[in-house]
Enzyme design. Structure first.
Site, mmCIF file in Angstrom:
data_model
loop_
_atom_site.group_PDB
_atom_site.id
_atom_site.type_symbol
_atom_site.label_atom_id
_atom_site.label_comp_id
_atom_site.label_asym_id
_atom_site.label_seq_id
_atom_site.Cartn_x
_atom_site.Cartn_y
_atom_site.Cartn_z
ATOM 1 N N ASN A 1 10.401 -21.910 -6.086
ATOM 2 C CA ASN A 1 10.832 -22.493 -4.803
ATOM 3 C C ASN A 1 11.652 -21.517 -3.953
ATOM 4 O OD1 ASN A 1 9.718 -24.824 -5.793
ATOM 5 N ND2 ASN A 1 11.515 -26.096 -5.421
ATOM 6 N N ILE A 2 11.195 -21.328 -2.728
ATOM 7 C CA ILE A 2 11.853 -20.364 -1.832
ATOM 8 C C ILE A 2 12.035 -20.971 -0.439
ATOM 9 C CG2 ILE A 2 11.617 -18.110 -0.694
ATOM 10 C CD1 ILE A 2 10.026 -17.195 -3.172
ATOM 11 N N SER B 1 15.358 -18.019 -4.301
ATOM 12 C CA SER B 1 15.402 -16.965 -3.283
ATOM 13 C C SER B 1 16.126 -15.748 -3.843
ATOM 14 C CB SER B 1 16.124 -17.460 -2.023
ATOM 15 O OG SER B 1 15.216 -18.171 -1.205
ATOM 16 N N ASP C 1 9.558 -32.041 -1.369
ATOM 17 C CA ASP C 1 10.628 -31.371 -2.118
ATOM 18 C C ASP C 1 11.800 -32.345 -2.293
ATOM 19 O OD1 ASP C 1 11.922 -29.225 -3.348
ATOM 20 O OD2 ASP C 1 12.723 -28.441 -1.459
ATOM 21 N N HIS D 1 13.777 -23.817 -9.181
ATOM 22 C CA HIS D 1 14.389 -24.078 -7.861
ATOM 23 C C HIS D 1 15.430 -22.994 -7.596
ATOM 24 C CE1 HIS D 1 13.067 -28.230 -6.669
ATOM 25 N NE2 HIS D 1 12.508 -28.077 -7.853
HETATM 26 P P1 13P Z 1 16.537 -21.367 -2.204
HETATM 27 O O1 13P Z 1 17.706 -21.920 -1.481
HETATM 28 O O2 13P Z 1 16.950 -20.384 -3.264
HETATM 29 O O3 13P Z 1 15.525 -20.777 -1.314
HETATM 30 O O4 13P Z 1 15.838 -22.568 -3.009
HETATM 31 C C1 13P Z 1 14.969 -23.472 -2.360
HETATM 32 C C2 13P Z 1 14.608 -24.632 -3.228
HETATM 33 O O5 13P Z 1 14.830 -24.661 -4.423
HETATM 34 C C3 13P Z 1 13.958 -25.771 -2.566
HETATM 35 O O6 13P Z 1 13.759 -26.851 -3.428
HETATM 36 O O1 G3H Z 2 16.035 -27.936 -1.603
HETATM 37 C C1 G3H Z 2 16.527 -27.336 -0.661
HETATM 38 C C2 G3H Z 2 15.738 -26.776 0.428
HETATM 39 O O2 G3H Z 2 16.313 -25.560 0.784
HETATM 40 C C3 G3H Z 2 15.579 -27.717 1.603
HETATM 41 O O3 G3H Z 2 16.735 -27.775 2.369
HETATM 42 O O4 G3H Z 2 17.131 -30.203 2.940
HETATM 43 O O5 G3H Z 2 18.091 -28.366 4.321
HETATM 44 O O6 G3H Z 2 15.626 -28.848 4.349
HETATM 45 P P1 G3H Z 2 16.910 -28.865 3.564
HETATM 46 ZN ZN ZN Z 3 15.255 -27.251 -4.869
#
Ligand code: 13P
Ligand code: G3H
Ligand code: ZN
Length: 346
Positions: free
Chosen positions: A275-276, A235, A83, A232
């Site tokens: 993406n979640i 959530s 990611d 992205h």
């Molecule tokens: P959320 O913060 O909405 O869960 O999005 C996650 C995400 O886009 C990770 O790339």
């Molecule tokens: O893209 C964002 C995701 O929620 C990942 O977050 O970098 O804190 O693991 P993180």
């Molecule tokens: Zn993201």
């Protein structure tokens, strides 16, 4: 079941008009919760790790955990995805550690905060595609800037957003630019910006067409009818999870996420990867807080981590069902990466 590529999963999702949730993972309980839910409803799944997740769990452990869970649930096609890769080197190192797919996020420079212009974005993404496709791995690119249409702000503090304020026009993915980007890079999937952002605080109230620009996605889709789009910041930040967290000592500001019905509308417009992360964080935190509140004498980690795992699994199951992924695992061929590499070079 081998670890499968993003390309194969999204081609199948497009053919059958559904989307696959991409859940962020950092530890064993999250991975077990997600894949056991996928198994229960016969769905394919994308497990994705940020750079933070990779350094938290360690690449070797993360890879071993995902492969072990894949052996435990052999019917579930699993894609292992990087990611928000911040450089070609990050993407290559992910592939070397067993990832079957990477995101090269060239909307930002390597520091994850400074904007990358079109030329920069194309250069790093095209190079990632060139290398990844040689070994059959898939590549997600991004065009536009994730951020709030209400405030124009990205979320630089979590390392995945720009610093400062952008206009609505600069934030949203432009259809023409998206079309040239896909053509210039050869990406397998394209992340678009339509007003979603990472974290719990996406909107100050339930989003409408002004703050969540589904109409913009319609325009992008008209220009790119065959491209797999990625949403992205998807959530939903459900009220019931916020209540569990706050009723058990947590502190959250008023928070609005992306309603599931809006995600369903996006799926009808070509979004194939959703993406979640935040929703799983809330489910996990709420369940742990609840165990601590209700049984303060408890100190067996299996009691609270087990409760967290169940809460995450319930949420995942709901998403597989609403996105149309439930019931689809059995009809996916699950081609090895070598086979995908041959297709790219043919
Ligand atoms: P959320 O913060 O909405 O869960 O999005 C996650 C995400 O886009 C990770 O790339
Ligand atoms: O893209 C964002 C995701 O929620 C990942 O977050 O970098 O804190 O693991 P993180
Ligand atoms: Zn993201």
């Amino acid at each position: 079941m081998p670890i499968v590529t993003l390309r194969e999963l999204l081609d199948h999702a497009a053919e059958h008009n559904y989307a696959i949730p991409a859940f962020n993972v950092n530890n064993m309980e999250q991975i077990q919760a997600i894949v056991s839910a996928a198994d229960a409803v016969n769905a394919p799944v994308i497990l994705q790790a940020s750079r933070g997740a990779r350094s938290y769990a360690g690449d070797t452990i993360l890879n071993a955990l995902i492969r072990a869970v894949s052996e435990t649930y052999p019917k579930v096609p699993i894609c292992m995805h990087q990611d928000h890769g911040n450089s070609v080197a990050t993407c290559i190192s992910a592939i070397r550690h067993g990832f079957s797919s990477v995101m090269m996020d060239g909307t930002l420079q390597e520091d994850g905060k400074t904007l990358g212009d079109y030329k920069y974005n194309v250069a790093v993404t095209r190079e990632t595609v060139r290398i990844a496709h040689m070994v059959g791995a898939s590549v997600e690119g991004e065009i536009g800037h994730l951020g709030s249409l209400e405030t124009g702000q990205g979320e630089a503090e979590d390392g995945h957003g720009f610093q400062g304020t952008l206009t609505r026009e600069d934030l949203l993915t432009k259809p023409e630019e998206a079309a040239s980007f896909v053509n210039d890079t050869g990406v397998d999937a394209l992340a678009i910006a339509i007003g979603t952002s990472h974290g719990a605080y996406k909107f100050s109230r339930k989003p409408d067409g002004e703050t969540l620009a589904v109409a913009q996605l319609e325009k992008i889709r008209a220009r790119l009818p065959d491209t797999h789009f990625v949403l992205h910041g998807a959530s939903s930040v459900p009220e019931y999870l916020q209540e569990i967290v706050t009723a058990n000592g947590g502190e959250l500001r008023p928070a609005f996420g992306v309603p599931v019905e809006e995600i369903e509308a996006c799926i009808r417009l070509g979004v194939r990867k959703v993406n979640i992360d935040t929703d799983l964080r809330l489910a996990m935190t709420g369940a742990i807080r609840q165990v601590f509140t209700q049984t303060p004498e408890e100190f067996d980690p299996r009691k609270y981590l087990g409760a967290a795992r169940n809460a995450m699994s319930t949420l995942c199951r709901e998403r597989f069902e609403r996105f149309g992924a439930a019931g689809k695992a059995g009809s996916i061929a699950c081609l090895p990466m070598e086979e995908m590499a041959l297709r790219y070079t043919a």
